[in-house]
Design an enzyme around this catalytic site. Structure first.
Site: not given
Lengths: 212, 286
Positions: A66, A131
């Site tokens: 990222h 999550k």
């Protein structure tokens, strides 16, 4: 497809079923088959709490990948993989045993990607799998760009690994488990955690059971 | 006196790393099954079912329970009459970790430097704690610790005036802040007393206790029960999507502390509460 998607959520959050342990994949809530990449407009029909089975290609990327993707976007460079319209899965799989496509491949904690996510959604990423909670900035961006955040079961790495049919590194191989993976999945079970209206299962779900 | 060669240590640490990652301890499995009976949320029951099934697949197929195969904590209890031969004990433990993670197809998650962040490629070094104890035996416990839960660790240097109520509030608040992130249902390890570092180590070690075990002190056992009940009213439930069973257990350990302090540490373990122990008692060396 859209008929299924328009089905009202049957308030399963309150229903008590006497499901036996070990048969968790066969509970009575409807599973909606989804073909990837997500077709234009599909994300806006998805509703919080729906359970989906994903089929097709997703891209595995976590912290270090990222960071590099955002650095490239900020420099105006092309990304090493075209992620527009795609789904990113926050995952760092274990190395596969010989002859297998994949080892354990459950989701990692999404909030670590929060600072990068609004920019990726603006760029055109349509779905996120991970999550845990997301920041208000991410929720706003999900709403703004009509995206969706899907929850996979944390810690069910071996079970989820079974849904992965192919996996290959497509960018940043030097990052090892943090490289970008192209992952072909079959019936990957996920739950719509934040829908394109910003409705958030990580708020709604616990609120129903909170007694403090 | 007993002698043990480092090669035996390497071999067994490698085995422990793999077994810990493939086999969910039976006490945790039992607790998950019990939790499925108590869980009111159907979503929560489904997730508990998935977690249980995941453990079965991992064990049968020798696939890690979780892709985060952790940074390895090693707790060594070495008898003062044991003599390690053939090399360094610390190097042997790290060699065992490297071999276990290579042979077991486990993920290498350790970076050599926290700021430069280059992967060491073999999941070493481990974090090793040594205790020298009387006797001539060796006991090694391996605990691969995932960072989803590790990142939720909390330390509070409370004031003595904060008392028991302050301690309870701090613990509940830490678990509440963690919410869905540490992969509930969690086990909650709590260290009270000592110094800051001691409290954290107590909390970490508390995670090694059998899930169903209670502290031997009846007051602390009652506090464990009270906190478990309170935590399971937070509403997060399995996977944090809503439900009753946010925690499987609360384990408290304490230590004497300073007149000016009341350290409290909270360490969480995800439902993949992995650890394995090897005990060695060799032949007597005359």
């Amino acid at each position: 497809m859209s008929k299924e998607l328009q089905r009202e959520n049957r308030g399963y959050l309150n229903s008590g079923s006497s499901q036996q342990c070990g048969s968790g994949m066969n509970d009575d809530q409807e599973l909606i088959q989804i073909q990837l990449p997500l077709a234009e407009g599909i994300t806006k029909e998805l509703r919080v709490g729906q359970r989906l089975l994903l089929n097709g290609v997703i891209y595995g990327a976590r912290d270090a990948a990222h960071q590099r993707l955002i650095a490239a976007l900020e420099k105006g460079e092309n990304l090493p993989v075209d992620l527009r319209g795609q789904v990113i899965y926050y995952v760092g799989p274990t190395p596969p045993r010989p002859g297998r496509p994949c080892g354990a491949a459950g989701p990692t904690t999404s909030s670590r990607m929060d600072r990068y996510t609004p920019q990726l959604l603006e760029y055109g990423v349509r779905g996120l799998i991970g999550k845990g909670r997301r920041s208000p900035e991410v929720i706003n961006a999900i709403r703004k760009y009509g995206a969706v955040y899907l929850a996979a079961t944390g810690g069910a790495g071996a079970l989820i690994g079974r849904c992965i049919k192919e996996m290959q590194v497509v960018a940043y191989p030097d990052l090892g488990p943090e490289a970008i993976y192209r992952i072909t999945v079959e019936n990957l079970p996920v739950t719509v955690a934040i829908d394109s209206r910003g409705e958030n299962l990580y708020e709604i779900g616990p609120a129903q059971y909170r007694r403090i | 006196m007993q002698e043990i060669t480092v090669s035996l240590i390497v071999e067994n640490v490698a085995r422990l790393c793999q077994e810990a990652n493939f086999d969910l301890p039976s006490d945790v499995r039992d607790a998950l099954q019990e939790a499925a009976d108590l869980e009111e949320s159907s979503q929560g029951k489904r997730i508990l079912g998935e977690i249980y099934e995941n453990a079965c697949i991992a064990q049968q197929e020798r696939i890690p329970l979780c892709q985060d195969t952790g940074m390895v904590l090693v707790f060594v209890e070495i008898g003062q009459d044991v003599h390690v031969t053939g090399g360094s004990l610390t190097e042997a433990i790290n060699a065992g970790v490297a071999r276990g993670y290579q042979d077991g197809y486990l993920r290498k998650s350790v970076v050599a430097d926290p700021l430069h962040r280059k992967n060491t490629g073999d999941n070493t070094p481990a974090v090793i704690y040594y205790d020298i104890v009387p006797g001539d035996q060796l006991r090694i416990t391996v605990m691969p610790k995932g960072f989803g839960s590790e990142n939720c660790t909390a330390l509070g240097m409370l004031k003595p005036a904060d008392g028991l109520d302050g301690v309870k509030r701090f613990i509940l608040d830490a678990v509440d802040k963690a919410g869905p992130n540490p992969c509930p249902p969690v086990t909650v390890g709590i260290g009270i007393g000592g110094t800051a570092d001691k409290a954290l180590l107590l909390a970490k070690r508390a995670l090694l206790r059998d899930v169903k075990s209670a502290n031997q002190d009846p007051d602390l056992a009652a506090l464990e029960r009270e906190l478990l009940e309170a935590i399971n009213k937070l509403g997060y439930g399995p996977g944090g999507l809503g439900g009753r069973i946010t925690a499987l257990a609360v384990h408290i350990e304490t230590y004497p502390t300073h007149i000016a302090g009341l350290p409290v540490a909270v360490c969480l373990n995800c439902h993949a509460a992995r650890h394995k122990t090897w005990e060695w008692r060799g032949e007597k060396v005359e």
